[in-house]
Design a protein around this motif. Structure first.
Motif, short mmCIF file in Angstrom:
data_model
loop_
_atom_site.label_atom_id
_atom_site.label_comp_id
_atom_site.label_asym_id
_atom_site.label_seq_id
_atom_site.Cartn_x
_atom_site.Cartn_y
_atom_site.Cartn_z
N ALA A 174 0.91 -1.17 -0.11
CA ALA A 174 0.09 -0.15 0.01
C ALA A 174 0.78 1.26 0.08
O ALA A 174 0.57 2.40 -0.73
N ASP A 175 1.88 1.19 0.64
CA ASP A 175 2.79 2.38 0.84
C ASP A 175 3.54 2.64 -0.75
O ASP A 175 3.64 3.77 -1.05
N VAL A 176 4.00 1.49 -1.18
CA VAL A 176 4.49 1.68 -2.55
C VAL A 176 3.43 2.07 -3.75
O VAL A 176 3.74 3.10 -4.37
N GLU A 177 2.24 1.74 -3.55
CA GLU A 177 1.50 2.19 -4.27
C GLU A 177 1.02 3.51 -4.17
O GLU A 177 0.97 4.29 -5.05
N GLU A 193 12.50 15.37 -7.87
CA GLU A 193 12.88 15.03 -6.56
C GLU A 193 12.91 13.84 -6.12
O GLU A 193 13.26 13.24 -5.13
N LEU A 194 11.95 12.87 -6.73
CA LEU A 194 11.63 11.73 -6.39
C LEU A 194 12.73 10.65 -6.92
O LEU A 194 12.85 9.57 -6.71
N ASP A 205 16.63 8.95 3.46
CA ASP A 205 16.22 9.69 4.74
C ASP A 205 14.78 9.17 5.09
O ASP A 205 13.75 9.95 5.24
N GLY A 206 14.49 7.99 4.89
CA GLY A 206 13.22 7.41 5.21
C GLY A 206 12.07 7.56 4.05
O GLY A 206 10.82 7.26 4.42
N ASN A 207 12.43 8.30 3.03
CA ASN A 207 11.42 8.44 1.90
C ASN A 207 11.79 7.22 0.72
O ASN A 207 12.80 7.28 0.56
N LEU A 208 10.72 6.89 0.04
CA LEU A 208 10.91 5.95 -1.01
C LEU A 208 11.62 7.11 -2.31
O LEU A 208 11.01 8.15 -2.18
#
Ligand code: FES
Ligand SMILES: [Fe+2]
Lengths: 423, 166
Positions: free
Chosen positions: B12-15, B35-36, B139-142
């Motif tokens: 779900a987080d990846v989605e 930035e992603l 840094d904790g972000n995908l």
């Protein structure tokens, strides 16, 4: 559908007053497309493919050329064959794959089997056929009426009486030579085809492919990009000339600030690249002497071969061909041509170069697509706003690369083909 | 929000991440979209007659950007002189069939199906295929290390160009 007045000529020329205009009806009128099919595509030499695409006996590709389906294959003896991809029995397309290797071709409808040369080998229920059935030429897949090649560029023509390919190409051969001489062991096609389309008349792409005039405005963002790359451009201004090669062919030959894998170094390629480019340049000097080496390595060429083949030897080399499916729609196929012996480094940078400018995902071609589609939209006004102007550079002894001589060469021959009866 | 590792981050987080990416593209917030991506990221669209895992070093692609060229692509698309996208087309990136294909220690291999509509000047084109991602955590972000768009169409016949980002 709008109906158009009957055209008797698509161009209006007055050399003294330096007038050269093209009727916009030529881009929109279905009757013109019909005439082009009969008088240009059915009679001209058309590019089929490169010999390197068929590396060994049994290699084949299928391709649409001039509205026909062609099976291009290397037979058991290693000879190249161009066959009409239709079964002599009752018409089905025999080969349905885009490319591959085969020992024979079988039509799946009733099961006839053909050799790599198109000769009928067997058919189910042979006993029910005449004894000499297999010996009859009409039982084989048909070869195209004419099939000839020059420096591994293979062409077909559907007019059996056409002049030889060599005569047809004329002085364009010299430029194919210069391009092919980049390689010591021959040129090859890099894997992968760019296939795209435009909602525009096919002749707009002819003009655009050899148009030095549009680069600065249409491709402003490409030049912005080059300036941003590490170390920027080579200190070489855009400069050169255009030449009418007869039979509707034309060429631009010019210097430009971008890197050329054979062989103009740019700072972005670093020291490793400099060594490689120097080595390639020296090799050319050894093989051809200073003068020709410089021409091969440092000059760019946009070569147009009538009616629809473009070989652009610029920041990479591309072969491009295109066909109309309607007055306002064309399909385009493009390949990357490269020396067989090229190092991994050079191949990688060639392709990197190719993609930054060329092709429908590059930094330039999408803007060409947009420009051509916008022209086609503009032609909706062709009943009132009737003429295109391509007079730039008329009267100059040697027109510049950004003049419009090339377009006049194309259109003059186009007009002759479409409107003059053959003797 | 609880921090996940690449071993247990739920689909779900990846989605959610991929849907947010699609929104940024559709809203033409391309600098934010960029930035992603990680600093060593790549973005590519191979030709449709080469294998899905082909390399742009020896096969012809439509797009094969390193991070530098990707940032230049974004800069270009935000200019008025990017004629193919001026005025900006309207797009809708529909993302579906999201799967986590494998989990390495610090990297996920994710695939999705996409249908992207692009409309401009009264003409609507459809791009469809699958996206292959390599995702990492920064840094904790995908973040995206590699995005490869595999078109299902035969070439770009009808669409004519990939002037948008798929
Ligand atoms: S049509 Fe090919 S075998 Fe009958
Ligand atoms: Fe152009």
């Amino acid at each position: 559908m709008a109906s158009y007045p009957v055209l008797n000529s698509g161009i209006m020329v007055d050399e003294d007053r330096k007038v050269f205009k093209v009727s916009r009806q030529a881009f929109v009128d279905p009757a013109i497309l019909e005439a082009e099919r009969a008088r240009i595509f059915d009679r001209s030499w058309l590019y089929l493919g490169h010999s390197a695409e068929l590396p060994k006996p049994g290699s084949f590709v299928t391709r649409q050329v001039g509205g026909r389906n062609i099976l291009f294959a290397r037979d058991a003896k290693g000879e190249l064959r161009a066959m009409l991809n239709t079964c002599p029995h009752r018409g089905a397309q025999v080969c349905r794959e885009r490319s591959g290797t085969a020992k024979s071709f079988q039509c799946f409808y009733h099961g006839w089997v053909f050799g790599l040369d198109g000769a009928l080998r067997s058919q189910p229920g042979e006993a029910s056929y005449a004894e000499d059935f297999k010996e009859r030429g009409t039982s084989n897949m048909q070869q195209v009426p004419r099939f000839e090649s020059y420096r591994d560029f293979n062409f077909v023509c559907f007019d059996p009486n056409v002049q030889s390919l060599s005569d047809y190409l004329g002085p364009a051969r010299e430029y194919l030579d210069v391009i092919c001489d980049q390689a010591e062991s021959g040129m090859t096609i890099v894997g992968g085809t760019q296939e795209y389309s435009m909602r525009a008349n096919w002749k707009l792409l002819t003009e655009n492919s050899i148009d030095g005039y549009h680069a600065v405005t249409t491709h402003a963002t490409y030049f912005d990009y080059l300036k941003a790359t590490n170390g920027g451009l080579a200190p070489v201004p855009l400069k050169g000339s255009a030449r009418d090669l007869g039979n509707g062919h034309a060429v631009l030959e010019y210097k430009a600030p971008w890197g050329r894998p054979v062989a103009q170094w740019i700072p972005a390629w670093g020291e490793e690249g400099k060594k490689e480019i120097d080595r390639l340049y020296q090799n050319l000097v050894e093989r051809f002497g200073e003068e020709r080496a410089e021409r091969i390595a440092l000059y760019n060429r946009n070569l147009f071969i009538f009616p629809n083949l473009v070989v652009n030897d610029i920041m990479a080399v591309t072969i491009r061909t295109y066909y109309p499916t309607a007055p306002d729609f064309m399909n385009i196929s493009a390949w990357a041509l490269a020396p067989k012996e090229e190092t991994e480094w050079a191949r990688k940078y060639r392709l990197y170069n190719f993609l930054e400018f060329l092709g429908p995902g590059g930094f330039a071609t999408p803007d060409d697509v947009e420009a051509l589609e916008q022209c086609q939209r503009g032609f909706r006004n062709s009943a009132e706003a009737q003429w295109n102007d391509i007079s730039k550079g008329m009267g100059k002894p040697v027109p510049d690369y950004d003049d419009e001589l090339q377009m006049r060469a194309f259109w003059s021959n186009w007009n002759k083909c479409v409107f003059q009866e053959r003797a | 929000m609880r921090m996940f590792t690449m071993q247990d981050i739920p689909r779900a987080d990846v989605e959610e991440f991929l849907f947010a990416e699609a929104d940024l593209l559709d809203e033409w917030r391309l600098p934010e979209w960029l930035e992603l991506f990680t600093d060593d990221a790549t973005y590519s669209v191979p030709a449709t007659d080469v294998p899905a895992n082909a390399s742009p070093d020896n096969s012809l692609f439509y797009v094969a950007d390193d991070r530098f060229r990707l940032s230049e692509r974004v800069k270009r698309l935000m200019k008025r002189t990017a004629h193919a996208e001026f005025p900006h087309s309207r797009t809708r990136h529909v993302v579906s069939n999201v799967r986590i294909r494998s989990r390495a220690e610090a990297e996920l291999e994710v695939s999705s199906a996409f249908i992207t509509f692009r409309t401009k000047d009264g003409v609507t084109d459809t791009y469809f295929g699958s996206n292959r991602y390599r995702l990492v955590q920064v840094d904790g972000n995908l973040r995206i290390r590699d995005k490869r768009c595999l078109l299902d169409s035969e070439g770009l016949r009808m669409q004519g160009r990939v002037s948008i980002i798929l």
